[in-house]
Structure formats: structure tokens, C-alpha cells
Design a protein around this motif. Structure first.
Motif, PDB file in Angstrom:
ATOM      1  N   ALA A 222       0.815  -1.213   0.000  1.00  0.00           N
ATOM      2  CA  ALA A 222       0.000   0.000   0.000  1.00  0.00           C
ATOM      3  C   ALA A 222       0.849   1.264   0.000  1.00  0.00           C
ATOM      4  N   HIS A 223       2.095   1.160   0.469  1.00  0.00           N
ATOM      5  CA  HIS A 223       2.998   2.321   0.516  1.00  0.00           C
ATOM      6  C   HIS A 223       3.996   2.318  -0.639  1.00  0.00           C
ATOM      7  N   LEU A 224       3.730   1.526  -1.671  1.00  0.00           N
ATOM      8  CA  LEU A 224       4.623   1.434  -2.821  1.00  0.00           C
ATOM      9  C   LEU A 224       4.094   2.276  -3.974  1.00  0.00           C
ATOM     10  N   ASN A 225       4.978   3.052  -4.595  1.00  0.00           N
ATOM     11  CA  ASN A 225       4.589   3.830  -5.764  1.00  0.00           C
ATOM     12  C   ASN A 225       4.288   2.908  -6.945  1.00  0.00           C
ATOM     13  N   GLN A 226       3.476   3.391  -7.868  1.00  0.00           N
ATOM     14  CA  GLN A 226       3.226   2.660  -9.106  1.00  0.00           C
ATOM     15  C   GLN A 226       4.544   2.417  -9.831  1.00  0.00           C
ATOM     16  N   GLY A 227       4.723   1.202 -10.324  1.00  0.00           N
ATOM     17  CA  GLY A 227       5.949   0.831 -11.001  1.00  0.00           C
ATOM     18  C   GLY A 227       7.039   0.350 -10.067  1.00  0.00           C
ATOM     19  N   GLY A 228       6.793   0.418  -8.768  1.00  0.00           N
ATOM     20  CA  GLY A 228       7.805   0.018  -7.787  1.00  0.00           C
ATOM     21  C   GLY A 228       7.727  -1.457  -7.430  1.00  0.00           C
ATOM     22  N   THR A 249      -4.020  -6.008  -5.140  1.00  0.00           N
ATOM     23  CA  THR A 249      -3.332  -4.850  -4.548  1.00  0.00           C
ATOM     24  C   THR A 249      -1.993  -4.603  -5.234  1.00  0.00           C
ATOM     25  N   LEU A 250      -1.525  -5.578  -6.014  1.00  0.00           N
ATOM     26  CA  LEU A 250      -0.259  -5.448  -6.728  1.00  0.00           C
ATOM     27  C   LEU A 250      -0.410  -4.820  -8.110  1.00  0.00           C
ATOM     28  N   ALA A 251      -1.614  -4.409  -8.479  1.00  0.00           N
ATOM     29  CA  ALA A 251      -1.822  -3.826  -9.808  1.00  0.00           C
ATOM     30  C   ALA A 251      -0.863  -2.652 -10.036  1.00  0.00           C
ATOM     31  N   GLY A 252      -0.031  -2.749 -11.079  1.00  0.00           N
ATOM     32  CA  GLY A 252       0.943  -1.706 -11.379  1.00  0.00           C
ATOM     33  C   GLY A 252       2.177  -1.731 -10.506  1.00  0.00           C
ATOM     34  N   LYS A 253       2.276  -2.739  -9.661  1.00  0.00           N
ATOM     35  CA  LYS A 253       3.408  -2.879  -8.742  1.00  0.00           C
ATOM     36  C   LYS A 253       3.964  -4.293  -8.853  1.00  0.00           C
ATOM     37  N   SER A 254       5.133  -4.535  -8.243  1.00  0.00           N
ATOM     38  CA  SER A 254       5.751  -5.859  -8.328  1.00  0.00           C
ATOM     39  C   SER A 254       6.152  -6.353  -6.943  1.00  0.00           C
TER      40      SER A 254
END
Length: 314
Positions: A222-228, A249-254
Motif C-alpha cells: 500500500a505504501h509502494l509507488n506505481q511501477g515500484g 493490490t499489486l496492480a501496477g506494482k511488483s
């Protein structure tokens, strides 16, 4: 030679210092003279019987620093060469660092370029290798932001050191309010309280290394920027399974995981190149002798001091 043997798991008193015959080199195993090693909380868990795969009697200890005492028949190493060893079943499938000499597979002996003393060298192998591997998995660039969740751990402190060397802006977390100033004193740009697995900040970050584990993973995402990317490394909370996890919750994140089980010689060399170039280190709060290994385990489990406890074998 002296060795600390555990016949059966239990309290620190099950670790007994005994005399054992010197190991002999084989076709593919060399003898390492162990000068120093770090003592870890997870080794205390193994000593107490918390690692079902470990069979007793056993000499535990997952890492060591020292020199080659006798080379194997097929080794390219040389007697007197400075080496470290970590993982590769050391202290688990085979006898580990809590002894004066160890028989180590050549593939698990890593020559190092380091001019400091043995005690200082002993802070590095497992802590800094794990930190560097986790950080590299995030693929961050200078100027980006990193959150080290579990910053007061030895690996967390090493992560702060590497991240600053890479030009990152680092925030580190602790569950104890009194430790917030210690995190910034040890190099973090900012420190944040982690309360009941929730960060007390609205900030988000380009990359996160989560050393606390599965219980904080959802909040880290939840505290991760998009693409992070979030890299899960530690299990400081002692939980292996993520409960009620929503993968969307991982949409756009890894999400990735770094495991130091498979050690790469090239990364060991890179690690010491960075350590030497930037004079990286973490605190060493206390040094014990091999004969005081019971006291070392008690200290590691009770202490609130930052850094890596070391056993001096000389």
C-alpha cells in the motif's frame, strides 16, 4: 581443535565445548581456519529445535570468516588465502562455524579482498550479501526513495549503508519509538514507527525491502509507488504465510523475494568492492570468545543493541 557441539536441541546450555579431531581435506573440500563469525537469532532458533531439517548432533553457525588451512586435491585456493563462507548448508546439513576449523566444500569458499581485522570482517558475509541482493532486485536509480522495513535488524542496517552509497533517499522503520533516533544516526534520512504492522506515515516509496515479513506485506504494498517493487526478505515476525492476501493490490506494482541460499562469487566480490570503496559498516555491540558461546546466545536473544554480535575465535 575445539568445537561447540549440540547433542540435542534445547536451552543455551546444550552447547558444549569439546575437543574434536582436526578435519582433513578431501577431493573437493578444503579446511578453513575460522577466525571469527557472527551470531544470529535464527541460530538460537535452530539450537532450540526450531529448524526441523537440522539433525543432531550438530555444530551450528551459518557463516564464518578465516583462511585456508589445507586445500583440497582439486582446489584453486591457496593455503593462507583469506575467505568467507556462508549458507550452502553450513551449520545445518554440515557442521558450521562454531568451531576452530571446518571442512567446507570448495564451491562454498569465497576469496575476499579486505584489509581489516577478522572481527570487523565477520559482520559482513550474511548481512551485507542479503542486503545487496535485496537492493539490487529493486532496480532503483540514484535519487529514488527506499523504505527499509525492519531497519534496526543487522540486514536492515546494512541495507541503509548500501542504499546511501547508491544515492537513494532512505526511510527506515522500527517498532520501538526509542529507536527512531538510532536509525537516522546510522544513516537513514528518515525514520518511521511501525505500529501493529501499519506504518505511521502517508508517504509512498519507489522500492521497499520488507524484513518483517508476511504480516506487514499488504501494508508495504500500500505504501509502494506505481511501477515500484517490494522485496520480501526477512521473517522477523516469525510468520511464513500471508493470510487473506488480495493479489489485485499489486496492480501496477511488483513483488519479489530474495533468498541468500544460492551465493554468487561475483556478487561477493562486488559487495566487498563497495564495502572497501565506501567504508561501509554496522555496529558491533559485543564480542565473545568461543568458550562463551552460551552467553553469546543469551545476549543475542535479550539485547536491544543495534548491530551484529561477533565471536572472536583467536
Amino acid at each position: 581443535m575445539r568445537a561447540v557441539v549440540i547433542e540435542k536441541p534445547g536451552d543455551p546450555e546444550v552447547m558444549q565445548l569439546v575437543d574434536r579431531p582436526m578435519p582433513k581435506a578431501t577431493a573437493n573440500h578444503s579446511v578453513m581456519r575460522i577466525h571469527a563469525f557472527g551470531v544470529h537469532r535464527y541460530e538460537a532458533l535452530t539450537r532450540a529445535g526450531g529448524s526441523p531439517s537440522v539433525k543432531f548432533p550438530r555444530v551450528i553457525g551459518v557463516e564464518a570468516v578465516g583462511e585456508i588451512s589445507e586445500v583440497s586435491a582439486n582446489s584453486s585456493l591457496k593455503v593462507g588465502q583469506k575467505v568467507v563462507t556462508l549458507m550452502g548448508g553450513f551449520g545445518r546439513e554440515v557442521d558450521g562455524s562454531y568451531q576452530e576449523y571446518a571442512l567446507v566444500a570448495d564451491e562454498n569458499l569465497y576469496p575476499v579482498d579486505y584489509a581489516g581485522d577478522w572481527i570487523t570482517l565477520a559482520q559482513y558475509p550474511e548481512n551485507f550479501y542479503t542486503a545487496l541482493g535485496a537492493l539490487k532486485s529493486l532496480k532503483l536509480q540514484s535519487g529514488q526513495t527506499l523504505l527499509v522495513r525492519g531497519g534496526t535488524s543487522a540486514v536492515g542496517l546494512a541495507l541503509i549503508q548500501f542504499a546511501k552509497a547508491f544515492g537513494l533517499k532512505v526511510t527506515a522503520t522500527t517498532r520501538r519509538k526509542a529507536m527512531l533516533p538510532a536509525l537516522t544516526a546510522n544513516g537513514a534520512d528518515a525514520a518511521v514507527l511501525d505500529t501493529k504492522n501499519q506504518l505511521e506515515t502517508d508517504a509512498s516509496f519507489d522500492g521497499i525491502v520488507d524484513l518483517v515479513g508476511t504480516v506487514t506485506l499488504t501494508n508495504s504494498i500500500a505504501h509502494l509507488n506505481q511501477g515500484g517493487t517490494v522485496c520480501l526478505v526477512g521473517l522477523l515476525a516469525g510468520e511464513w504465510i500471508v493470510e487473506n492476501f488480495n493479489p489485485f493490490t499489486l496492480a501496477g506494482k511488483s513483488l519479489t523475494v530474495f533468498d541468500s541460499t544460492a551465493v554468487d562469487q561475483a556478487m561477493v566480490a562486488e559487495m566487498f568492492s563497495l564495502i572497501n570503496k565506501y567504508a561501509l559498516s554496522i555496529p558491533i555491540p559485543k564480542v565473545f570468545k568461543l568458550a562463551d558461546i552460551q552467553a553469546a546466545h543469551k545476549y543475542v536473544m535479550a539485547s536491544r543493541e543495534l548491530g551484529q554480535v561477533i565471536v572472536d575465535n583467536d
